[in-house]
Write an enzyme that holds these catalytic residues in place. Sequence first.
Site, PDB file in Angstrom:
ATOM      1  CG  HIS A 124      15.544-112.350 -43.785  1.00 30.62           C
ATOM      2  ND1 HIS A 124      15.887-113.380 -42.735  1.00 30.62           N
ATOM      3  CD2 HIS A 124      14.941-111.741 -43.677  1.00 30.62           C
ATOM      4  CE1 HIS A 124      14.972-113.850 -42.732  1.00 30.62           C
ATOM      5  NE2 HIS A 124      14.062-112.404 -43.238  1.00 30.62           N
ATOM      6  NE  ARG A 273      15.819-110.559 -40.823  1.00 33.00           N
ATOM      7  CZ  ARG A 273      16.544-109.418 -41.270  1.00 33.00           C
ATOM      8  NH1 ARG A 273      15.405-109.012 -41.853  1.00 33.00           N
ATOM      9  NH2 ARG A 273      17.327-109.588 -42.435  1.00 33.00           N
TER      10      ARG A 273
END
Length: 618
Positions: A124, A273
């Site tokens: 990420h 996220r």
Amino acid sequence: MIVTELLSWEDLEMLAELSQCPNETNPVICDGGHHSKYRTASGVCNNREHPDWGAANTALVRWLLAEYEDGEEEPKGWNPERLHNGFHLPPPRSISREIIRSSCKWTDDDYSQLLVDWGQYIDHDVTFTPQSISGAAFWTDVDCKKTCENLHPCFPIQVILTHKTTDSLCMPFHRSSPDCPIRSRSDKLQTLQRQQLNAITSYLDASLVYGHTPQLQSALRNLTGLNGKLAINNQFKDQHGRAYLPFVTKTPSACRTDQQGERVECFRAGDSRVNEGLALIALHTLWLREHNRIAEILKCINEHWSPEVVFQETRKIIGALHQIITMRDYVPKIIGVQLFERYVGPYRGYDPSVDASASNVFATAAFRFGHGTIPPLLSRLNESFQEHQHFPHLRLHASFFSPWRIVKEGGIEPTLRGMIGSAAPAASPDSLLVEEVTETLLVLDSPQHMDLASLNLQRGRDHGLPGYNEWREFCGLMRIATLDDLAEAVGDRRVAEKILHLYKHPNNIDVWLGGLVETILSGSRTGPLFACLIGKQMKSLRDGDRFWWEAEGVFTQQQKEELLKSSLSRIICDNTDIQEIPEDPFRFGQYPAAYVHCSEIPSMRLEAWREEKSHGDL
């Protein structure tokens, strides 16, 4: 005649302008002192000659040309009548059900669950492929949640029904957002082909802590405190007064919440996220606290520093720690020490000719190897590293988008102890993805449970990734021609037979599946193909980064020596109640034999950042 022969470069430039594509960044804007000392939020100007390399909202790079059914944008499987090497492609859901889905996992006692979770966390930091902007596309008026037809931007995953059921005939799937044509491409075909965006910076730069736009970075900071710190939650703290991440500004948020007591919204961080699972929330919280801890010390050491300098210097340190933990402690365990030396090798300094942009095959296939190591349970442990008496283990799906479980169920410690004190699940050809993610995966804004394996296979086809054999050839590995070849690569003849029975032809095998089922190399967590692709990507992320922590002029020699003393164990010790921990928390060891007290874990001395003179006007 193909379209590329009909269009000139002037035509392509006009198409780009009509599409309102942003112009490439002019190298002239990268001059100036600030760009010399600190990264931009978006990664632009890291490479002065090619300012957009590795920057947010640029295309994932292609190491091999895309393979679309129409040569330009239609994914494999778009036209159900189309044959590939003489056969129809098997539907992703059939592959998931017949080859990938597993009801149990065995564990790898060498490594802890933290190794798995760090992989997701660091992914990420490097890649995020956004999907088509809206559910209903304005040019087709199609709502992807309601159609089972292939109509742009919808590419639904067909569900094969074996008996009468009320289940939907498909799972909704939005195609990834296309990038604008890039003028600097040397290949006209590649310019015309659909490319996918990386919405965040490709660099290992802790952008998931700080955000990838100046606006987001500002929103995450505590600008009123004039202390260079990040903003914290103003509603909740843990039982010892430690900070949590701030909440999102738009409420009520989409996160699940406890039905009793005060509502807990989704957390906000540099990456959207963050709320996907408790492990991600725990790691994000850890780095928020570490930033604020370091900023406070630096401000004491250098009282003359402005809040902006305190923030930027702390951000620089946090970025370096992400790089060190990933490249020193994580990657060699994933691809093995031998292949790390072959594909990554020793650092030889910044190379401006290296494009550090994330590659499409890395983001869409190779770095998704970790999905085969997701456990069905999320462990939560107490101070003795036994199952927590108040907060027991959770089925994985019960932990999705549930920040309330951190706030109301003991803080980040039970989850972190579970990550450190549980052996990591291991992938094998006959035990790939657990049913928790193939049958009960929760995706926000989706009306039904999803299947991670089907999503990965469909995403690879959406992106036009060449097949498994093309990538084996790219990495200098032998192409698969026969069942015997595949059985040797997989190490399980029964699984190889299943794969060829479904795909009919070795050239049709999707790269994610092929890489996932390969025999794991000794001392690693991947097979030879994914080790090659991950290794190549990590080398470019390091060598093409002007601000890499070892690059000349980024840190002093004394500062580098201090940075090397740090570890993920030390960061956990400094920012949580956990006071016993393995020296390398990625390695699994039994408690208490394999654990040491935090007083034995080396610390970084921030005194190395003492500076007598001012930074100027920052």
